[in-house]
Every structure is written in C-alpha cells, then in structure tokens.
Write an enzyme that holds these catalytic residues in place. Sequence first.
Site, mmCIF file in Angstrom:
data_model
loop_
_atom_site.group_PDB
_atom_site.id
_atom_site.type_symbol
_atom_site.label_atom_id
_atom_site.label_comp_id
_atom_site.label_asym_id
_atom_site.label_seq_id
_atom_site.Cartn_x
_atom_site.Cartn_y
_atom_site.Cartn_z
ATOM 1 N N GLU A 62 62.727 28.358 18.125
ATOM 2 C CA GLU A 62 63.224 29.416 19.575
ATOM 3 C C GLU A 62 63.244 28.375 20.557
ATOM 4 O OE1 GLU A 62 63.246 34.098 18.703
ATOM 5 O OE2 GLU A 62 61.635 33.580 18.721
ATOM 6 N N CYS A 96 58.698 24.992 26.466
ATOM 7 C CA CYS A 96 57.614 25.077 25.927
ATOM 8 C C CYS A 96 58.149 25.425 24.043
ATOM 9 C CB CYS A 96 57.228 26.727 25.130
ATOM 10 S SG CYS A 96 56.224 27.770 23.778
ATOM 11 N N CYS A 98 56.713 27.085 10.251
ATOM 12 C CA CYS A 98 54.996 26.693 9.969
ATOM 13 C C CYS A 98 54.678 26.074 8.734
ATOM 14 C CB CYS A 98 54.404 26.635 11.209
ATOM 15 S SG CYS A 98 53.027 25.901 11.139
ATOM 16 N N CYS A 125 48.168 30.411 9.810
ATOM 17 C CA CYS A 125 46.921 30.864 10.927
ATOM 18 C C CYS A 125 47.756 32.367 10.880
ATOM 19 C CB CYS A 125 47.522 30.371 11.884
ATOM 20 S SG CYS A 125 46.822 28.740 12.274
ATOM 21 N N CYS A 140 49.292 34.037 13.484
ATOM 22 C CA CYS A 140 50.645 33.905 14.257
ATOM 23 C C CYS A 140 51.695 34.533 13.335
ATOM 24 C CB CYS A 140 50.272 32.233 13.848
ATOM 25 S SG CYS A 140 52.091 31.741 14.422
ATOM 26 N N GLY A 171 55.904 26.010 14.990
ATOM 27 C CA GLY A 171 55.601 24.507 14.637
ATOM 28 C C GLY A 171 54.685 24.145 14.611
ATOM 29 N N GLU A 172 53.900 23.438 13.379
ATOM 30 C CA GLU A 172 52.140 22.431 14.070
ATOM 31 C C GLU A 172 53.015 21.194 13.702
ATOM 32 O OE1 GLU A 172 49.908 21.447 14.286
ATOM 33 O OE2 GLU A 172 49.615 19.719 14.641
ATOM 34 N N SER A 230 49.882 20.850 21.016
ATOM 35 C CA SER A 230 48.798 21.558 20.792
ATOM 36 C C SER A 230 49.194 21.297 18.796
ATOM 37 C CB SER A 230 49.753 22.521 21.023
ATOM 38 O OG SER A 230 48.685 23.462 19.798
ATOM 39 N N SER A 267 43.618 24.190 18.678
ATOM 40 C CA SER A 267 43.389 25.346 18.071
ATOM 41 C C SER A 267 42.770 26.063 17.859
ATOM 42 C CB SER A 267 45.258 25.807 17.555
ATOM 43 O OG SER A 267 46.357 25.757 18.728
ATOM 44 N N ASN A 274 48.702 37.953 20.910
ATOM 45 C CA ASN A 274 49.357 39.063 21.112
ATOM 46 C C ASN A 274 49.642 39.771 19.786
ATOM 47 O OD1 ASN A 274 51.045 38.327 24.161
ATOM 48 N ND2 ASN A 274 50.380 36.222 22.440
ATOM 49 N N CYS A 293 53.337 33.872 23.525
ATOM 50 C CA CYS A 293 52.534 32.929 22.550
ATOM 51 C C CYS A 293 52.490 33.371 21.103
ATOM 52 C CB CYS A 293 51.368 32.784 22.846
ATOM 53 S SG CYS A 293 50.751 31.416 23.813
HETATM 54 N N1 SAH Z 1 51.348 25.109 15.882
HETATM 55 C C1 SAH Z 1 50.580 24.200 17.129
HETATM 56 C C2 SAH Z 1 51.680 25.187 17.893
HETATM 57 C C3 SAH Z 1 52.417 26.020 18.219
HETATM 58 S S1 SAH Z 1 51.130 27.225 18.226
HETATM 59 C C4 SAH Z 1 48.769 25.073 16.809
HETATM 60 O O1 SAH Z 1 48.547 26.233 16.359
HETATM 61 O O2 SAH Z 1 48.984 24.464 18.213
HETATM 62 C C5 SAH Z 1 50.575 27.880 19.916
HETATM 63 C C6 SAH Z 1 49.391 28.220 20.574
HETATM 64 O O3 SAH Z 1 49.980 29.635 20.427
HETATM 65 C C7 SAH Z 1 48.153 28.133 19.320
HETATM 66 O O4 SAH Z 1 47.341 28.008 20.399
HETATM 67 C C8 SAH Z 1 47.844 29.036 18.690
HETATM 68 O O5 SAH Z 1 47.164 29.291 17.897
HETATM 69 C C9 SAH Z 1 48.334 30.347 19.119
HETATM 70 N N2 SAH Z 1 48.698 32.400 18.982
HETATM 71 C C10 SAH Z 1 49.650 32.054 17.532
HETATM 72 N N3 SAH Z 1 49.678 33.074 17.949
HETATM 73 C C11 SAH Z 1 49.382 34.182 18.927
HETATM 74 C C12 SAH Z 1 49.298 35.281 18.994
HETATM 75 N N4 SAH Z 1 49.917 36.622 17.879
HETATM 76 N N5 SAH Z 1 48.743 35.654 20.517
HETATM 77 C C13 SAH Z 1 48.429 34.741 20.909
HETATM 78 N N6 SAH Z 1 48.070 33.527 20.524
HETATM 79 C C14 SAH Z 1 48.666 33.112 19.785
HETATM 80 FE FE1 SF4 Z 2 51.608 27.405 13.009
HETATM 81 FE FE2 SF4 Z 2 50.546 26.722 15.476
HETATM 82 FE FE3 SF4 Z 2 51.952 29.163 14.364
HETATM 83 FE FE4 SF4 Z 2 49.028 28.149 13.113
HETATM 84 S S1 SF4 Z 2 48.894 28.738 14.973
HETATM 85 S S2 SF4 Z 2 51.242 28.932 11.658
HETATM 86 S S3 SF4 Z 2 49.031 25.647 13.346
HETATM 87 S S4 SF4 Z 2 52.814 27.626 15.085
#
Ligand code: SAH
Ligand code: SF4
Length: 435
Positions: free
Chosen positions: A120, A133, A140, A144, A147, A231-232, A263, A285, A364, A407
């Site tokens: 997406e 974005c 990924c 985390c 996420c 993804g990372e 990020s 992050s 979220n 996010c």
């Molecule tokens: N993988 C990378 C980039 C994608 S995530 C990273 O982790 O930085 C982009 C951002 O969204 C990150 O800061 C992540 O921690 C945040 N994020 C992921 N899940 C979320 C959620 N459920 N609520 C709010 N932020 C979230």
């Molecule tokens: Fe992957 Fe970023 Fe989500 Fe962590 S927050 S699982 S690194 S997309």
Amino acid sequence: MPPMQIPGFVDPKPVPRKPMPARADGKRALLGLSKSQLREALIEAGIPEKQAKMRGQQVWHWIYHRGATEIDAFANISKDTRALLTQHFVVGRPEVVTAQVSTDGTRKWLLRFDDGEEAECVFIPDAYRGTLCVSSQVGCTLNCRFCFTGTMKLVRNLTPAEIVGQVMLARDALGEWPNASAPVAPRPTVADDDDDFDDDDVAWIPGQNQAGSNYTSDGRMLTNIVMMGMGEPLYNFENVRDALQIVMDGDGLGLSKRRITLSTSGVVPMMARAGTEIGVNLAVSLHAVTKEIRDEIVPINKKYGIEELLEACAAYPGANNARRITFEYVMLKDKNDRDEDAHELVRLIRKYRLPAKVNLIPFNPWPGSIYETSTPERVSRFSDIIFQAGISAPVRRPRGRDIMAACGQLKSSSEKITRAELDRRAAEKEDLWVD
Ligand code: SAH
Ligand code: SF4
C-alpha cells in the site's frame, strides 16, 4: 537456527522469502533502471551504441518528466525505434487494485505487482504540503508489537521499479504530469528555493524542448516523500537507495533530498550508508527509552540497543540544527507514556547532543492489537515536558483513519490474528536477522 557469525562481516539483509518477480511476457520494465542500466539495456535490445546515451536521455525524460506510460507516447523517437523498444520493454506501473479517498483528503492505493504480491501507499495532503508515504517491502522483516505490518509474514523486498512506481502512480492519480498539448505558460520569474521540484533543471533533450508543456513546479500537490509505509527500508537498502536516486534525479522527478525522509526502526549498521549514499532526512522509530520496554515493543532493540542507536544518530551524515533527526514515539497507554519517560528522552537527546525533534504518534489500534492509546491529557503532558526542554515535540494528528491509512495500519486485509500466531511469526522473523 541463525547461521554462524563470520567475525567482521556484517550483512543485515534478511534472506528474502521469494525471489524478485519476472514479468510473464518476458519484457523488462524501463521504470526503476538507473541511467547507466537503462543505457546498457537499450544496447542489449539492439540500439546502436553511439545512440544509446541520447536515447537513454529521451526515454528518461518521457518516463520521469512527462509521465508517459506507453512507449508509443515517446513522440520524438522514431516509429521503428519505438517498435524495437516495445519488443523488449514496457514502461511499467504497479496495478492499482483499489483507490480510496478519506473524508480528510487522505488517499490510499492498494497496489499489485507483477507476481501478484500487494503493498500500500498513502498520500496525505495538508495546507502546505502533500506527503506520499511509500512502502519498501511486502510485509516487514521486523515485528514491532504495536504495528499492523509487523504482524505480516515477510513476503519480499520491493524492487526499485516497485518503489519508484508508487511515486509515479501517485503523480498519475493526482494529475501532476505536464500536459503536452497545452499552450506554453511563462516560466516562473522567481527562482525556486531548491526545496522543491525543479523544472528548470531538466536537461536539454535532443529534438525535445519544453515548448508544449504548461508545466511548472508551482502548485503541485505531491511535494514530500516519507519512507514510512510497509516495511523496514534499511533491510532493503540497495533497492531503496536506487529508487530514491531516481526520485531525486534533476532530469526527471527532481524531488529534493530535503523533502524526503527515511524512517528506520534502528538498523544501526546501515545508518551511515543511508546518510552518505542517499542523504535524505532521517527519522528513527524510538518509541521507548528503557531497554526493557523497547525490547518488548521494538524487538530489533535486542540486537541494536538504544545507546548504539543514538550513537549512530549522532554520527548520521548531514544531520544538523537545520536538518534535524526526527524521533518517532508512538504513545502506548501505561507502557511508554509516563513523565519519567519524557524526562529520560530529553536526557538521552542531550547526552548524545542530537539535533532532534520528536514526533508523538497516538497509537492507532487495529483488530487484535494488544495496546491502548494514551489519553489525550497524557499525550499533551508528555509533549509539554519535551517542549519545556527546548525540543520540539508536536503530536501527529491521525489521518485517513476511516480508510485504514493511518501509521502502522497498512496491510491489505484486516484478518484478526491470534496471540499465539503473532508470537510464532515474531520468533520466525527474529531467526532471519542474519549478521
Ligand atoms: N519500518 C520503518 C518505517 C515504517 S513504520 C519504521 O519502523 O520506522 C512508520 C512509523 O509508523 C513508525 O514510526 C512506526 O513505528 C509507526 N507505527 C507503526 N504502527 C503504528 C500504530 N499502530 N500506531 C501508530 N504508529 C505506528
Ligand atoms: Fe516494520 Fe516499522 Fe512496523 Fe516495525 S514499525 S514492524 S519496522 S514497519
């Protein structure tokens, strides 16, 4: 079992679960090739070597400046040459499976690639900018705990074509390519601030001038890119780098590196290379300030801890007071949102003398998530503590919630996954972090 470690050898790339896709028709996508790869591909297809550079420039211009989606639209290339190109290539765009628009103007596209995998991409307009974005992987590598994407099994890395393709189709959908049949408009008389797309940088292309285009950089909606989709990005470093180099190229999309943010959840060994080889803004992050909590919510912390991560931030090439590192901090109720956490965050930023700002992201929730969002009072108290220390800490407004575009919610289906299945997937991924 992870493979044995070779001393001094660091290769943080996970083993991709699936190979990169090949097109069913055997043709190659022009999209995503670097300038030199494009020249070589043209020669391989039978373009005489002497012409290859010029043809490459023409093709680049049509694809990245004009947004042409068909080889037949390359009007200043002869019919015979176009026929030759058509035998070997397609321009290349991801297929759009669904396109949704939120009540707040946020747009989300579900894209399907040549092998049927999906990812997406989200466009978030606000008063002064429009931010795309972009995803770097299907799923990924990491897991985390807060996420949604992290719950997916990693499927594969996206190719440069698939990453650039997201930008291309956003520009298609927003109608942001020059209109070749429109009358010529006067050029802007005021120089660009160099923080914007720069049409004046477009190279002269033989047989092709800018007459016929009424296109200027003014008023364009898509102004910024964040590598914050699925993804990372630092576990798909080469492809992300090659894609962003195309996005930044002044002969085409021409987006300034100052308007692109990458990020990472903290893939420490790749951060210096990101700074020198890509040079875009860095977001990290962080989400927690103690080992115990960060190990739980951002498990890569077990491999690269907070201190190591902040040292890598301090050494990040190009970070200074004018280009700060953004620390993302998702606010989880009773997990990481106490006053002490905010004070500790300030202490760490000062200790490492980081040119930093903090983005507070209200969590979220998604179906099956195990955390709750901090209360608005808690979030604003947390923000105040950081602001009082002289560090900017705005609270990010959730966007596109009605279309699941916020996010960390990027994932095509909203299946509910059991806790046991989540744990199993997490363990499986941790085995993949080779280094
Ligand atoms: N993988 C990378 C980039 C994608 S995530 C990273 O982790 O930085 C982009 C951002 O969204 C990150 O800061 C992540 O921690 C945040 N994020 C992921 N899940 C979320 C959620 N459920 N609520 C709010 N932020 C979230
Ligand atoms: Fe992957 Fe970023 Fe989500 Fe962590 S927050 S699982 S690194 S997309």
